[in-house]
Design an enzyme around this catalytic site. Structure first.
Site, PDB file in Angstrom:
ATOM      1  N   ARG A   1      -1.380  12.215   5.099  1.00  0.00           N
ATOM      2  CA  ARG A   1      -0.270  12.248   6.051  1.00  0.00           C
ATOM      3  C   ARG A   1      -0.860  12.243   7.465  1.00  0.00           C
ATOM      4  NH1 ARG A   1       2.745  10.598   2.806  1.00  0.00           N
ATOM      5  NH2 ARG A   1       4.469  11.669   1.792  1.00  0.00           N
TER       6      ARG A   1
ATOM      7  N   HIS B   1       1.366   2.548   6.952  1.00  0.00           N
ATOM      8  CA  HIS B   1       1.809   3.365   5.808  1.00  0.00           C
ATOM      9  C   HIS B   1       2.182   2.464   4.621  1.00  0.00           C
ATOM     10  CE1 HIS B   1       3.704   7.486   4.686  1.00  0.00           C
ATOM     11  NE2 HIS B   1       3.304   6.849   3.607  1.00  0.00           N
TER      12      HIS B   1
END
Ligand code: NDP
Ligand code: OXD
Length: 317
Positions: free
Chosen positions: A232, A280
Site C-alpha cells: 500500500r 496500482h
C-alpha cells in the site's frame, strides 16, 4: 440456484462508482437482481445484510443497522478496517481471487528482473537506435528480501527460489518455506534487511507496518539496494525515498501503490529517472470471484458457520 432475497435481506455494492455495474452483473449470477443494491442508493437500506466495499464511502455504515457480513472487494482490507463508523461484532472478510498470488508474482518478478537485467536501459537505448550493451558485471543472482509471507509474499518467494535467487522473507509470526530463509518479528527485521539487495513490500497496511519503508530502513539495506512497493502507498514514507536514491543508498524503486491515488501529476515520482511508476495494476480480484466468495460466506453466516478469508480486527489484516 438463486436464494430468496425476501427471506434473507439485500446485498449492497459500494465498491467504486465505475466498477459497481460490473459487480452488479457478477452478483446477479448468484442472487436475484432484486436483492442487489448499488451505492449511492436513495431508498432505505434497513434490510441490507451484507455490504461489499473497498474504501467505504462516508456515512455508509450508519445506514446499515442489520449488517451480518462486511466484505472487502480487495485482498487488502485496510480501507474497510480504517472506515469511520465500522460496526463492531460484524464479521469482516476479504476477497482472495485464486489467481491473485500468481498474478502478483508475475508482476513482481517482471519489475525485479527489469531492474536486475537493466531492461529499462535497453529500452531507452532502442529509442536512440543505439546498440549499447549494458555492463551487467558478474551475473551473480541478487538476494531478494520479501516483507510479508502471506498468500502473496509466499508465492513470490517460491518463484524467486525457483529462478535461482537467494530469498529472505519476513513475517510477524515465524514461517517455514522451503528454500526461503525466514525471519520474524521486530528482532528478525534488521538481519534480513542487511542482506536484501532487492526488497519487496508485500505487507498488509496496519498500524505496525505504516511508513515501514522509511529512511532508517533504507539505511539498513546494502548500499545500492532496490525497493519494490506493491503493498500500500502508506507503507512508504514518500518524502524519504528521493533523498535515499539521490544519495546512492538506493539504486531506485518500483512503486505500484501511492499515498494519493491516482498519483497527482505534479508528484516528483512521475519524473524521477530511477523510479518506475505503475498505476496500482500489480493484480486485482475479479468481480465474479468476489461475488462467489461473498455469497458463499453469506450462506455460512446464515448457517452460523465460520466464514472463509476472515479479516482479524485485532491484528489489523
Ligand atoms: P496476508 O494477510 O495473506 O499476509 C500478510 C503477511 O504480512 C503475513 O505473512 C503476516 O505475518 C505479515 N505481517 C503482517 N503484519 C506484520 C508485521 N507487523 N510485521 C511483520 N510481518 C507482518 O496478505 P496477502 O499476502 O494476501 O496481501 C498482502 C497485501 O498486498 C495486501 O494487504 C494488500 O495491501 C496488497 N495488495 C496489493 C495489490 C496491488 O495490486 N498492488 C493487490 C492485492 C493485494 P504472519 O504470517 O505472521 O501473519
Ligand atoms: C487489493 C488491491 O487489495 O487491488 O486487492 O490492491
Amino acid at each position: 440456484v438463486h436464494e430468496d432475497p425476501r427471506v434473507n435481506g439485500t446485498i449492497l455494492l459500494a465498491v467504486r462508482r465505475d466498477f459497481n455495474a460490473l459487480y452488479a452483473e457478477a452478483f446477479a449470477q448468484h442472487v436475484p437482481r432484486e436483492s442487489i443494491r448499488v451505492w449511492p442508493f436513495e431508498g432505505p437500506l434497513d434490510d441490507c445484510e451484507c455490504v461489499v466495499t473497498y474504501r467505504p464511502p462516508e456515512g455508509l455504515f450508519a445506514r446499515l443497522p442489520e449488517l451480518r457480513l462486511i466484505a472487502s472487494a480487495g485482498a487488502g482490507a485496510d480501507g474497510v478496517l480504517g472506515a469511520a463508523g465500522l460496526p463492531t461484532g460484524v464479521p469482516i472478510m476479504r476477497t482472495l481471487d485464486p489467481q491473485l498470488p500468481q498474478a502478483m508474482t508475475h508482476f513482481v518478478v517482471a519489475v525485479v528482473l527489469r531492474h536486475l537485467r537493466r531492461l529499462h536501459e535497453h529500452a531507452a537505448a532502442q529509442t536512440r537506435a543505439e546498440w549499447g550493451r549494458v555492463d551487467l558485471g558478474v551475473l551473480r543472482p541478487a538476494t531478494i528480501g520479501i516483507l510479508g509471507l502471506g498468500e502473496l509474499g509466499t508465492h513470490a518467494a517460491r518463484a524467486f527460489v525457483a529462478l535461482g535467487y537467494p530469498v529472505l522473507g519476513w513475517s510477524r509470526t515465524p514461517r517455514a518455506i522451503e528454500g526461503v530463509e525466514c525471519f520474524a518479528g521486530d528482532a528478525g527485521l534488521a538481519p534480513m534487511l542487511a542482506r536484501s539487495e532487492v526488497l519487496v513490500c508485500l505487507l498488509p497496511l496496519t498500524p505496525g507496518t505504516r511508513r515501514i519503508l522509511n529512511r532508517d530502513l533504507f539505511a539498513r539495506l546494502p548500499r545500492g539496494a532496490y525497493v519494490v512497493n506493491v503493498g500500500r502507498g502508506e507503507h512508504l514514507a514518500e518524502d524519504d525515498l528521493v533523498p535515499a536514491i539521490d544519495s546512492g543508498q538506493l539504486t531506485g524503486a518500483a512503486l505500484d501503490v501511492f499515498v494519493t491515488e491516482p498519483l497527482p501529476a505534479a508528484h516528483a515520482f512521475w519524473r524521477h529517472p530511477k523510479i518506475f511508476v505503475t498505476p496500482h495494476v500489480a493484480t486485482f480480484n475479479r468481480p465474479e470471484q468476489c461475488a462467489a466468495q461473498v455469497v458463499a460466506n453469506l450462506r455460512r453466516v446464515r448457517a452460523g458457520e465460520p466464514i472463509h478469508n476472515e479479516v482479524h480486527r485485532h491484528r489489523g489484516y
